[in-house]
Design an enzyme around this catalytic site. Structure first.
Site, PDB file in Angstrom:
ATOM      1  N   TYR A   1      -3.278  -9.252  16.204  1.00 16.25           N
ATOM      2  CA  TYR A   1      -2.066  -8.678  17.108  1.00 16.25           C
ATOM      3  C   TYR A   1      -2.255  -9.735  18.371  1.00 16.25           C
ATOM      4  O   TYR A   1      -1.066  -9.634  19.093  1.00 16.25           O
ATOM      5  CB  TYR A   1      -2.339  -7.409  17.525  1.00 16.25           C
ATOM      6  CG  TYR A   1      -2.621  -6.475  16.255  1.00 16.25           C
ATOM      7  CD1 TYR A   1      -1.340  -5.860  15.635  1.00 16.25           C
ATOM      8  CD2 TYR A   1      -3.779  -6.001  15.848  1.00 16.25           C
ATOM      9  CE1 TYR A   1      -1.188  -5.102  14.485  1.00 16.25           C
ATOM     10  CE2 TYR A   1      -3.845  -5.213  14.623  1.00 16.25           C
ATOM     11  CZ  TYR A   1      -2.590  -4.802  14.035  1.00 16.25           C
ATOM     12  OH  TYR A   1      -2.761  -4.030  12.838  1.00 16.25           O
TER      13      TYR A   1
ATOM     14  N   LYS B   1     -12.670  -4.509   2.119  1.00 18.79           N
ATOM     15  CA  LYS B   1     -11.928  -3.755   3.217  1.00 18.79           C
ATOM     16  C   LYS B   1     -12.859  -2.358   3.188  1.00 18.79           C
ATOM     17  O   LYS B   1     -13.019  -1.678   2.445  1.00 18.79           O
ATOM     18  CB  LYS B   1     -10.366  -3.204   2.698  1.00 18.79           C
ATOM     19  CG  LYS B   1      -9.977  -2.379   3.829  1.00 18.79           C
ATOM     20  CD  LYS B   1      -8.476  -1.991   3.319  1.00 18.79           C
ATOM     21  CE  LYS B   1      -7.771  -1.294   4.523  1.00 18.79           C
ATOM     22  NZ  LYS B   1      -6.457  -0.734   3.920  1.00 18.79           N
TER      23      LYS B   1
ATOM     24  N   SER C   1      -6.491  -3.283  14.567  1.00 22.01           N
ATOM     25  CA  SER C   1      -6.058  -2.599  15.841  1.00 22.01           C
ATOM     26  C   SER C   1      -7.200  -2.122  16.566  1.00 22.01           C
ATOM     27  O   SER C   1      -6.886  -2.290  17.913  1.00 22.01           O
ATOM     28  CB  SER C   1      -5.274  -1.400  15.094  1.00 22.01           C
ATOM     29  OG  SER C   1      -5.999  -0.552  14.469  1.00 22.01           O
TER      30      SER C   1
ATOM     31  N   CYS D   1      -3.987   6.321   0.006  1.00 18.85           N
ATOM     32  CA  CYS D   1      -3.330   4.818  -0.431  1.00 18.85           C
ATOM     33  C   CYS D   1      -2.843   5.001  -1.872  1.00 18.85           C
ATOM     34  O   CYS D   1      -2.712   3.824  -2.653  1.00 18.85           O
ATOM     35  CB  CYS D   1      -4.272   3.785  -0.218  1.00 18.85           C
ATOM     36  SG  CYS D   1      -4.567   3.654   1.530  1.00 18.85           S
TER      37      CYS D   1
ATOM     38  N   ARG E   1     -10.877   7.758   3.703  1.00 19.83           N
ATOM     39  CA  ARG E   1     -10.607   6.704   2.474  1.00 19.83           C
ATOM     40  C   ARG E   1     -12.180   6.487   1.924  1.00 19.83           C
ATOM     41  O   ARG E   1     -11.954   5.461   1.383  1.00 19.83           O
ATOM     42  CB  ARG E   1      -9.945   5.637   3.174  1.00 19.83           C
ATOM     43  CG  ARG E   1      -8.737   5.872   3.830  1.00 19.83           C
ATOM     44  CD  ARG E   1      -7.554   4.889   3.768  1.00 19.83           C
ATOM     45  NE  ARG E   1      -6.661   4.851   4.876  1.00 19.83           N
ATOM     46  CZ  ARG E   1      -5.736   5.716   4.709  1.00 19.83           C
ATOM     47  NH1 ARG E   1      -5.530   6.494   3.580  1.00 19.83           N
ATOM     48  NH2 ARG E   1      -4.789   5.635   5.701  1.00 19.83           N
TER      49      ARG E   1
ATOM     50  N   CYS F   1       1.042  -1.093   0.001  1.00 20.24           N
ATOM     51  CA  CYS F   1      -0.228   0.060   0.170  1.00 20.24           C
ATOM     52  C   CYS F   1       0.814   1.206  -0.021  1.00 20.24           C
ATOM     53  O   CYS F   1       2.061   1.045   0.401  1.00 20.24           O
ATOM     54  CB  CYS F   1      -0.807  -0.028   1.179  1.00 20.24           C
ATOM     55  SG  CYS F   1      -2.200   1.207   0.967  1.00 20.24           S
TER      56      CYS F   1
ATOM     57  N   LYS G   1     -11.979  -7.340   6.074  1.00 17.91           N
ATOM     58  CA  LYS G   1     -11.474  -6.383   6.948  1.00 17.91           C
ATOM     59  C   LYS G   1     -12.308  -5.381   7.464  1.00 17.91           C
ATOM     60  O   LYS G   1     -12.835  -4.686   6.389  1.00 17.91           O
ATOM     61  CB  LYS G   1     -10.085  -5.993   6.465  1.00 17.91           C
ATOM     62  CG  LYS G   1      -9.314  -4.814   7.402  1.00 17.91           C
ATOM     63  CD  LYS G   1      -8.134  -4.552   6.873  1.00 17.91           C
ATOM     64  CE  LYS G   1      -7.399  -3.652   7.544  1.00 17.91           C
ATOM     65  NZ  LYS G   1      -6.377  -2.641   6.832  1.00 17.91           N
TER      66      LYS G   1
ATOM     67  N   GLU H   1     -16.999  -7.412  -4.858  1.00 15.24           N
ATOM     68  CA  GLU H   1     -15.480  -7.063  -4.630  1.00 15.24           C
ATOM     69  C   GLU H   1     -14.731  -8.490  -4.751  1.00 15.24           C
ATOM     70  O   GLU H   1     -13.504  -8.505  -5.184  1.00 15.24           O
ATOM     71  CB  GLU H   1     -15.229  -6.514  -3.338  1.00 15.24           C
ATOM     72  CG  GLU H   1     -15.426  -4.823  -3.689  1.00 15.24           C
ATOM     73  CD  GLU H   1     -14.676  -4.008  -4.230  1.00 15.24           C
ATOM     74  OE1 GLU H   1     -13.382  -4.563  -4.599  1.00 15.24           O
ATOM     75  OE2 GLU H   1     -14.715  -2.890  -4.123  1.00 15.24           O
TER      76      GLU H   1
ATOM     77  N   CYS I   1       0.020   4.116   1.611  1.00 18.19           N
ATOM     78  CA  CYS I   1      -0.428   5.246   2.710  1.00 18.19           C
ATOM     79  C   CYS I   1       0.678   5.283   3.632  1.00 18.19           C
ATOM     80  O   CYS I   1       0.682   6.497   4.128  1.00 18.19           O
ATOM     81  CB  CYS I   1      -1.686   4.780   3.394  1.00 18.19           C
ATOM     82  SG  CYS I   1      -1.700   3.268   4.246  1.00 18.19           S
TER      83      CYS I   1
HETATM   84  C1  PBG Z   1      -3.145   0.384   5.182  1.00 14.62           C
HETATM   85  C2  PBG Z   1      -3.630  -0.530   6.052  1.00 14.62           C
HETATM   86  C3  PBG Z   1      -4.637  -0.153   7.269  1.00 14.62           C
HETATM   87  C4  PBG Z   1      -4.517  -1.484   7.757  1.00 14.62           C
HETATM   88  C5  PBG Z   1      -3.955  -2.443   7.212  1.00 14.62           C
HETATM   89  N1  PBG Z   1      -3.342  -1.810   6.275  1.00 14.62           N
HETATM   90  C6  PBG Z   1      -5.237   1.142   7.619  1.00 14.62           C
HETATM   91  C7  PBG Z   1      -6.044   1.616   6.618  1.00 14.62           C
HETATM   92  O1  PBG Z   1      -6.593   1.606   5.795  1.00 14.62           O
HETATM   93  O2  PBG Z   1      -6.092   3.195   6.961  1.00 14.62           O
HETATM   94  C8  PBG Z   1      -5.327  -1.444   9.304  1.00 14.62           C
HETATM   95  C9  PBG Z   1      -5.055  -2.394  10.229  1.00 14.62           C
HETATM   96  C10 PBG Z   1      -5.457  -2.240  11.346  1.00 14.62           C
HETATM   97  O3  PBG Z   1      -6.259  -1.374  11.817  1.00 14.62           O
HETATM   98  O4  PBG Z   1      -4.984  -3.302  12.334  1.00 14.62           O
HETATM   99  N2  PBG Z   1      -3.889   0.674   3.807  1.00 14.62           N
END
Ligand code: PBG
Length: 332
Positions: free
Chosen positions: A318, A200, A279, A131, A222, A121, A253, A238, A123
């Site tokens: 994690y 996503k 996260s 991104c 985004r 990516c 995700k 998708e 970003c």
């Molecule tokens: C980057 C990316 C993101 C995450 C994984 N790859 C963040 C986003 O899209 O802002 C998020 C992972 C997480 O929150 O643990 N594109």
């Protein structure tokens, strides 16, 4: 059959009986640990909003990965924090980019005893935090799709060159799986699988990650490329598109707020399904546990199990290092 002939409690009498009839199980084969690497030496800084997760320099990363492999973790996904950011995310495809460097060291450390996945990516590497590359169109600044594909492809090839076992594009540009597949194949990496962040969502659950990866967009959000949380039919569309373009594994995700989507993908597709326990999902549990309001370890295990039960074959989490300990203790 009804009570008193049928008594569900018969199969719950003791732990051996319960384990005999247990339908789902999380194993270390299922789990992928995300790690953050940045330049430096002996650097191991805990990420404030993600207790137990660190910014690691390449040497510390080697130690961490070796320890995790020893414990039983079998797969890692790497995120890089570059020293320099620019408009076009150059460090994402630089030969000596931070993840590229880290991959070489890790391979030396662990050989092929674990899988090294590279997130693809821009970003983390762009100064504006989006991104893809920006263009101005009739007074509005937007992320430009097709020029971004070339940069993502270059990043994928350079990460494969550095030794990544699996390429995982997380950018949500249209057509990127096809373009990345083409560019990998043209560079003789036809054997490297693509794990696509196909489904996503534009989610607030990424908050702590954006602190961790220093990748929050400077302006805007985004929503023009990530999915609307209200949509589920679109998720299948998708996913099917990415399979057509050559994705080997499809990811959903975040995980917990989208268990229904994981289930629909599992029921519709034939390829492996991954889910990213992101996260925010992790940080909420850690915060609740720190307050003494919930048992963080038990809630963590229940979380992983629920994602598995929803239909995920793989879970990016994690909690993977903790899970290795839980497995050893017979808790998972
Ligand atoms: C980057 C990316 C993101 C995450 C994984 N790859 C963040 C986003 O899209 O802002 C998020 C992972 C997480 O929150 O643990 N594109």
């Amino acid at each position: 059959m009804v009570f008193p002939i049928e008594r569900s409690r018969r199969l719950r009498r003791d732990s051996v009986t319960r384990s005999m009839v247990r339908e789902n199980k999380v194993t270390m084969d299922d789990l992928i640990l995300p790690l953050f690497v940045r330049s430096g030496v002996n650097l191991r800084n805990e990420i404030k909003s993600m207790p137990g997760c660190y910014h690691l320099s390449p040497d510390e990363l080697r130690r961490e990965v070796a320890e995790c492999v020893e414990l039983g973790v079998k797969s890692f996904i790497l995120f890089g924090l570059p020293d320099e950011k620019d408009e076009v995310g150059s460090e994402a495809y630089a030969e000596n980019g931070i993840v590229q460097q880290a991959l070489a060291g890790l391979r030396e450390e662990i050989g092929h005893s674990a899988s090294l996945i590279a997130d693809v990516c821009l970003c983390e590497y762009t100064d504006h935090g989006h991104c893809g590359v920006l263009v101005e169109d009739r007074g509005i600044v937007t992320v430009s799709n097709d020029p971004t594909l070339e940069l993502l492809g270059r990043s994928a090839v350079s990460l494969a060159q550095a030794g990544a076992d699996i390429i995982a594009p997380s950018d949500m540009m249209d057509g990127r799986i096809g373009r990345i597949r083409e560019m990998l194949d043209a560079n003789k990496f036809e054997d490297r699988p693509i794990m696509s962040y196909a489904v996503k969502y534009a989610s607030a659950f990424y908050g702590p990650f954006r602190d961790a990866a220093e990748s929050a967009p400077q302006k805007g959000d985004r929503a023009t490329y990530q999915m609307d949380p209200a949509n589920s039919r679109e998720a299948i569309r998708e996913a099917l598109q990415d399979v057509d373009e050559g994705a080997d594994i499809i990811m959903v995700k975040p995980a917990l707020p989208y268990l229904d989507i994981i289930r629909q993908c599992r029921d519709t597709l034939l390829c492996p399904i991954a889910a990213y326990n992101v996260s925010g999902e992790y940080s909420m549990i850690k915060a609740g546990a720190a307050k003494g309001w919930i048992d963080g370890d038990r809630v963590g295990r229940e979380t992983l199990l629920s994602i598995k039960r929803a239909g995920a074959d793989l879970i990016l989490t994690y909690f993977a290092k903790d899970a290795a300990t839980w497995v050893k203790q017979g808790l998972l």
